[in-house]
Motif scaffolding. Structure first.
Motif, PDB file in Angstrom:
ATOM      1  N   LEU A 164      60.802  87.486 -41.524  1.00  0.00           N
ATOM      2  CA  LEU A 164      61.802  86.496 -41.932  1.00  0.00           C
ATOM      3  C   LEU A 164      61.223  85.805 -43.162  1.00  0.00           C
ATOM      4  O   LEU A 164      60.187  85.139 -43.072  1.00  0.00           O
ATOM      5  CB  LEU A 164      62.059  85.480 -40.812  1.00  0.00           C
ATOM      6  CG  LEU A 164      62.972  84.301 -41.217  1.00  0.00           C
ATOM      7  CD1 LEU A 164      64.402  84.761 -41.473  1.00  0.00           C
ATOM      8  CD2 LEU A 164      62.961  83.205 -40.151  1.00  0.00           C
ATOM      9  N   ILE A 165      61.874  86.021 -44.302  1.00  0.00           N
ATOM     10  CA  ILE A 165      61.426  85.361 -45.539  1.00  0.00           C
ATOM     11  C   ILE A 165      62.375  84.206 -45.804  1.00  0.00           C
ATOM     12  O   ILE A 165      63.565  84.421 -46.053  1.00  0.00           O
ATOM     13  CB  ILE A 165      61.431  86.323 -46.739  1.00  0.00           C
ATOM     14  CG1 ILE A 165      60.635  87.588 -46.409  1.00  0.00           C
ATOM     15  CG2 ILE A 165      60.843  85.633 -47.981  1.00  0.00           C
ATOM     16  CD1 ILE A 165      60.621  88.600 -47.545  1.00  0.00           C
ATOM     17  N   VAL A 166      61.852  82.996 -45.715  1.00  0.00           N
ATOM     18  CA  VAL A 166      62.688  81.809 -45.920  1.00  0.00           C
ATOM     19  C   VAL A 166      62.020  80.903 -46.940  1.00  0.00           C
ATOM     20  O   VAL A 166      60.972  80.328 -46.678  1.00  0.00           O
ATOM     21  CB  VAL A 166      62.912  81.030 -44.594  1.00  0.00           C
ATOM     22  CG1 VAL A 166      64.156  81.510 -43.882  1.00  0.00           C
ATOM     23  CG2 VAL A 166      61.709  81.105 -43.663  1.00  0.00           C
ATOM     24  N   SER A 167      62.650  80.797 -48.118  1.00  0.00           N
ATOM     25  CA  SER A 167      62.052  79.991 -49.177  1.00  0.00           C
ATOM     26  C   SER A 167      63.143  79.226 -49.902  1.00  0.00           C
ATOM     27  O   SER A 167      64.286  79.187 -49.446  1.00  0.00           O
ATOM     28  CB  SER A 167      61.303  80.911 -50.142  1.00  0.00           C
ATOM     29  OG  SER A 167      62.235  81.647 -50.893  1.00  0.00           O
ATOM     30  N   GLY A 168      62.767  78.655 -51.048  1.00  0.00           N
ATOM     31  CA  GLY A 168      63.744  77.918 -51.831  1.00  0.00           C
ATOM     32  C   GLY A 168      64.800  78.824 -52.448  1.00  0.00           C
ATOM     33  O   GLY A 168      65.903  78.390 -52.751  1.00  0.00           O
ATOM     34  N   GLY A 169      64.463  80.084 -52.618  1.00  0.00           N
ATOM     35  CA  GLY A 169      65.399  81.004 -53.252  1.00  0.00           C
ATOM     36  C   GLY A 169      65.888  82.119 -52.348  1.00  0.00           C
ATOM     37  O   GLY A 169      66.797  82.863 -52.718  1.00  0.00           O
ATOM     38  N   HIS A 170      65.270  82.272 -51.162  1.00  0.00           N
ATOM     39  CA  HIS A 170      65.588  83.439 -50.332  1.00  0.00           C
ATOM     40  C   HIS A 170      65.660  83.139 -48.847  1.00  0.00           C
ATOM     41  O   HIS A 170      64.961  82.264 -48.352  1.00  0.00           O
ATOM     42  CB  HIS A 170      64.551  84.540 -50.569  1.00  0.00           C
ATOM     43  CG  HIS A 170      64.601  85.035 -51.973  1.00  0.00           C
ATOM     44  ND1 HIS A 170      65.431  86.039 -52.373  1.00  0.00           N
ATOM     45  CD2 HIS A 170      63.976  84.588 -53.082  1.00  0.00           C
ATOM     46  CE1 HIS A 170      65.307  86.208 -53.670  1.00  0.00           C
ATOM     47  NE2 HIS A 170      64.425  85.335 -54.131  1.00  0.00           N
ATOM     48  N   THR A 171      66.535  83.886 -48.180  1.00  0.00           N
ATOM     49  CA  THR A 171      66.611  83.860 -46.718  1.00  0.00           C
ATOM     50  C   THR A 171      66.930  85.287 -46.324  1.00  0.00           C
ATOM     51  O   THR A 171      68.075  85.723 -46.438  1.00  0.00           O
ATOM     52  CB  THR A 171      67.751  82.940 -46.247  1.00  0.00           C
ATOM     53  OG1 THR A 171      67.575  81.664 -46.859  1.00  0.00           O
ATOM     54  CG2 THR A 171      67.745  82.774 -44.741  1.00  0.00           C
ATOM     55  N   GLU A 172      65.910  86.050 -45.923  1.00  0.00           N
ATOM     56  CA  GLU A 172      66.151  87.466 -45.661  1.00  0.00           C
ATOM     57  C   GLU A 172      65.423  87.933 -44.418  1.00  0.00           C
ATOM     58  O   GLU A 172      64.307  87.499 -44.143  1.00  0.00           O
ATOM     59  CB  GLU A 172      65.660  88.312 -46.862  1.00  0.00           C
ATOM     60  CG  GLU A 172      66.350  87.924 -48.142  1.00  0.00           C
ATOM     61  CD  GLU A 172      66.110  88.907 -49.286  1.00  0.00           C
ATOM     62  OE1 GLU A 172      65.396  89.904 -49.101  1.00  0.00           O
ATOM     63  OE2 GLU A 172      66.653  88.643 -50.365  1.00  0.00           O
ATOM     64  N   LEU A 173      66.087  88.827 -43.686  1.00  0.00           N
ATOM     65  CA  LEU A 173      65.442  89.510 -42.566  1.00  0.00           C
ATOM     66  C   LEU A 173      65.163  90.941 -43.011  1.00  0.00           C
ATOM     67  O   LEU A 173      66.086  91.667 -43.387  1.00  0.00           O
ATOM     68  CB  LEU A 173      66.351  89.507 -41.336  1.00  0.00           C
ATOM     69  CG  LEU A 173      66.245  88.274 -40.444  1.00  0.00           C
ATOM     70  CD1 LEU A 173      67.354  88.260 -39.406  1.00  0.00           C
ATOM     71  CD2 LEU A 173      64.868  88.195 -39.766  1.00  0.00           C
ATOM     72  N   ILE A 174      63.887  91.296 -43.015  1.00  0.00           N
ATOM     73  CA  ILE A 174      63.469  92.594 -43.537  1.00  0.00           C
ATOM     74  C   ILE A 174      62.688  93.343 -42.468  1.00  0.00           C
ATOM     75  O   ILE A 174      61.775  92.794 -41.851  1.00  0.00           O
ATOM     76  CB  ILE A 174      62.542  92.402 -44.763  1.00  0.00           C
ATOM     77  CG1 ILE A 174      63.239  91.587 -45.865  1.00  0.00           C
ATOM     78  CG2 ILE A 174      62.017  93.738 -45.276  1.00  0.00           C
ATOM     79  CD1 ILE A 174      64.140  92.342 -46.784  1.00  0.00           C
ATOM     80  N   LEU A 175      63.056  94.599 -42.261  1.00  0.00           N
ATOM     81  CA  LEU A 175      62.309  95.459 -41.352  1.00  0.00           C
ATOM     82  C   LEU A 175      61.284  96.219 -42.189  1.00  0.00           C
ATOM     83  O   LEU A 175      61.637  96.856 -43.177  1.00  0.00           O
ATOM     84  CB  LEU A 175      63.281  96.435 -40.674  1.00  0.00           C
ATOM     85  CG  LEU A 175      62.697  97.349 -39.607  1.00  0.00           C
ATOM     86  CD1 LEU A 175      62.162  96.546 -38.425  1.00  0.00           C
ATOM     87  CD2 LEU A 175      63.773  98.327 -39.135  1.00  0.00           C
ATOM     88  N   MET A 176      60.012  96.097 -41.807  1.00  0.00           N
ATOM     89  CA  MET A 176      58.951  96.749 -42.574  1.00  0.00           C
ATOM     90  C   MET A 176      58.376  97.866 -41.707  1.00  0.00           C
ATOM     91  O   MET A 176      57.793  97.605 -40.651  1.00  0.00           O
ATOM     92  CB  MET A 176      57.877  95.703 -42.927  1.00  0.00           C
ATOM     93  CG  MET A 176      56.798  96.215 -43.835  1.00  0.00           C
ATOM     94  SD  MET A 176      55.699  94.864 -44.340  1.00  0.00           S
ATOM     95  CE  MET A 176      54.552  95.758 -45.386  1.00  0.00           C
ATOM     96  N   ARG A 177      58.568  99.110 -42.137  1.00  0.00           N
ATOM     97  CA  ARG A 177      58.126 100.255 -41.325  1.00  0.00           C
ATOM     98  C   ARG A 177      56.707 100.684 -41.661  1.00  0.00           C
ATOM     99  O   ARG A 177      56.033 101.308 -40.857  1.00  0.00           O
ATOM    100  CB  ARG A 177      59.067 101.435 -41.526  1.00  0.00           C
ATOM    101  CG  ARG A 177      60.463 101.168 -41.017  1.00  0.00           C
ATOM    102  CD  ARG A 177      61.279 102.446 -40.971  1.00  0.00           C
ATOM    103  NE  ARG A 177      62.679 102.154 -40.743  1.00  0.00           N
ATOM    104  CZ  ARG A 177      63.186 101.885 -39.554  1.00  0.00           C
ATOM    105  NH1 ARG A 177      62.400 101.899 -38.490  1.00  0.00           N
ATOM    106  NH2 ARG A 177      64.469 101.623 -39.417  1.00  0.00           N
ATOM    107  N   ASP A 178      56.276 100.385 -42.872  1.00  0.00           N
ATOM    108  CA  ASP A 178      54.917 100.727 -43.306  1.00  0.00           C
ATOM    109  C   ASP A 178      54.670  99.961 -44.609  1.00  0.00           C
ATOM    110  O   ASP A 178      55.581  99.305 -45.110  1.00  0.00           O
ATOM    111  CB  ASP A 178      54.799 102.245 -43.546  1.00  0.00           C
ATOM    112  CG  ASP A 178      53.354 102.725 -43.410  1.00  0.00           C
ATOM    113  OD1 ASP A 178      52.427 101.891 -43.559  1.00  0.00           O
ATOM    114  OD2 ASP A 178      53.144 103.918 -43.155  1.00  0.00           O
ATOM    115  N   HIS A 179      53.459 100.098 -45.171  1.00  0.00           N
ATOM    116  CA  HIS A 179      53.205  99.457 -46.460  1.00  0.00           C
ATOM    117  C   HIS A 179      54.222  99.980 -47.473  1.00  0.00           C
ATOM    118  O   HIS A 179      54.370 101.192 -47.627  1.00  0.00           O
ATOM    119  CB  HIS A 179      51.786  99.757 -46.946  1.00  0.00           C
ATOM    120  CG  HIS A 179      50.746  99.002 -46.171  1.00  0.00           C
ATOM    121  ND1 HIS A 179      50.590  97.638 -46.288  1.00  0.00           N
ATOM    122  CD2 HIS A 179      49.837  99.406 -45.268  1.00  0.00           C
ATOM    123  CE1 HIS A 179      49.623  97.238 -45.488  1.00  0.00           C
ATOM    124  NE2 HIS A 179      49.146  98.291 -44.852  1.00  0.00           N
TER     125      HIS A 179
END
Ligand code: KG4
Ligand code: ZN
Length: 339
Positions: free
Chosen positions: A142-157
């Motif tokens: 969950l990336i929550v900042s002044g410019g972003h609100t996103e749910l990202i699935l990370m499968r690998d680097h």
């Protein structure tokens, strides 16, 4: 052989530089914040941010090298944020990095700011709740900042899948705007969190945009509801008014963020959740996500939640190892996405 990368970050209102060893150990992490300057205006003034970066970038990088006890010759590369962010701000960091890399004969490594926020969790900090790099895929971020609100699935680097995000304001933007309405100061997130501790979250009934069947978010209706309540109470207000408003607003944001994060984590059977970005400094959010899940929920120490150079150097190291190099024609990409 150790790998030492200098990370440079100027995407918004912090001029930051750091030296990181092997993508994990923070040798230095210098941040010149413009918060006080922007506080006078209640928000970031792009033109002024850019000018402040011009003044700060050279001394900040010099200090990062000094505190890390390294010279340019001890570095293996220079990683720099090229997007997303404010165009005039991104340009200062990118041009400085290009000049330094060219002049010192070092490779230039392009970094996506959002990816950098995720890689704070690979840095060793020893802080409570930190992953310190002990992560197994798949992960939910969950990336929550002044410019972003996103749910990202990370499968690998380097492998990301976008699950959802805000349709209007970013979570941090909502905190900042509501703090301004309540005259609590800037930046709004910490101010609201502090005020909310003295207030009652059930005092005002604010809406929650559930947007069922999606992992998307919307905070504009909530903002309008706060404004409407303020207008309704335009006479003498109860002593606890601002604190109650802050607590009720925060609860509304936190509940939706935490619930959707938990749903996404379960639906994708992830091994862990990482919370990133400035708003992930919020204690209520951390508690709410942890309360809903019985898998590890990792958080970074407060200074690494908000923008910094160490996270840029961390992801830069992984990209360096993968052979990623930028050409001298690398340009800023203010609207860059993660997936
Ligand atoms: O990640 P960041 O430093 O910059 C961006 O990339 O946007 O995030 C800054 C945002 C601001 O909106 C600030 O109000 C918010 O993070 N923030 C918080 C807290 N600390 C910072 N929001 C809620 N609670 C906090 N404790
Ligand atoms: Zn950021």
């Amino acid at each position: 052989m150790t790998t030492r990368i200098l990370g440079i970050e100027t995407s918004c209102d912090e001029t930051a530089a750091a030296v990181v060893e092997d993508g994990r150990a923070i040798l230095s992490n210098v941040i010149a914040s413009q918060v006080e300057m922007h506080a006078q205006y209640g928000g970031v003034f792009p033109e002024m941010a850019s000018r402040a970066h011009v003044e700060a970038i050279s001394p900040v990088v010099a200090q990062a090298l000094r505190e890390a006890h390294v010279d340019w010759d001890d570095l293996d590369g220079i990683a720099v944020t090229y997007g997303p962010g404010l165009p005039g701000s991104l340009l200062i960091g990118l041009n400085f990095a290009k000049g330094a890399a060219f002049g010192k004969g070092l490779p230039l490594i392009p970094v996506n700011h959002l990816e950098a926020h995720l890689y704070t969790h690979w840095l060793t900090t020893g802080a409570e709740g930190a992953a310190d790099g002990n992560l197994t895929f798949p992960l939910l971020a969950l990336i929550v900042s002044g410019g972003h609100t996103e749910l990202i699935l990370m499968r690998d680097h380097g492998q990301y899948e976008y699950l959802g995000g805000t349709l209007d304001d970013a979570a941090g933007e909502a905190f900042d705007k509501v703090a301004r309405m309540l005259e609590l100061g800037y930046p709004g997130g910490p101010a609201i969190e502090k005020a909310a501790r003295q207030g009652h979250p059930g005092a005002f009934e604010f809406p929650r945009a559930w947007l069922p069947g999606t992992y998307d978010f919307s905070f504009s209706g909530l903002k309008t509801a706060v404004l409407r309540t303020l207008r309704r109470f335009n006479g003498p207000r109860p002593r606890t008014f601002a604190a109650d408003m802050a607590a009720s607003f925060q609860e509304s944001v936190v509940e939706v963020l935490a619930e959707k994060t938990a749903q996404a984590a379960q639906a994708h059977a992830v091994r862990a959740v990482v919370l990133s970005g400035g708003v992930s400094a919020n204690t209520a959010l951390r508690l709410a996500v942890r309360a809903r899940l019985n898998i590890p929920v990792y958080t970074a120490p407060l200074t690494l939640c908000t923008d910094n150079g160490a996270m840029v150097a961390a992801v830069g190291t992984y990209r360096y190892w993968a052979g990623v190099r930028a050409g001298w024609d690398l340009d800023i990409d203010p609207g860059l996405r993660l997936a």
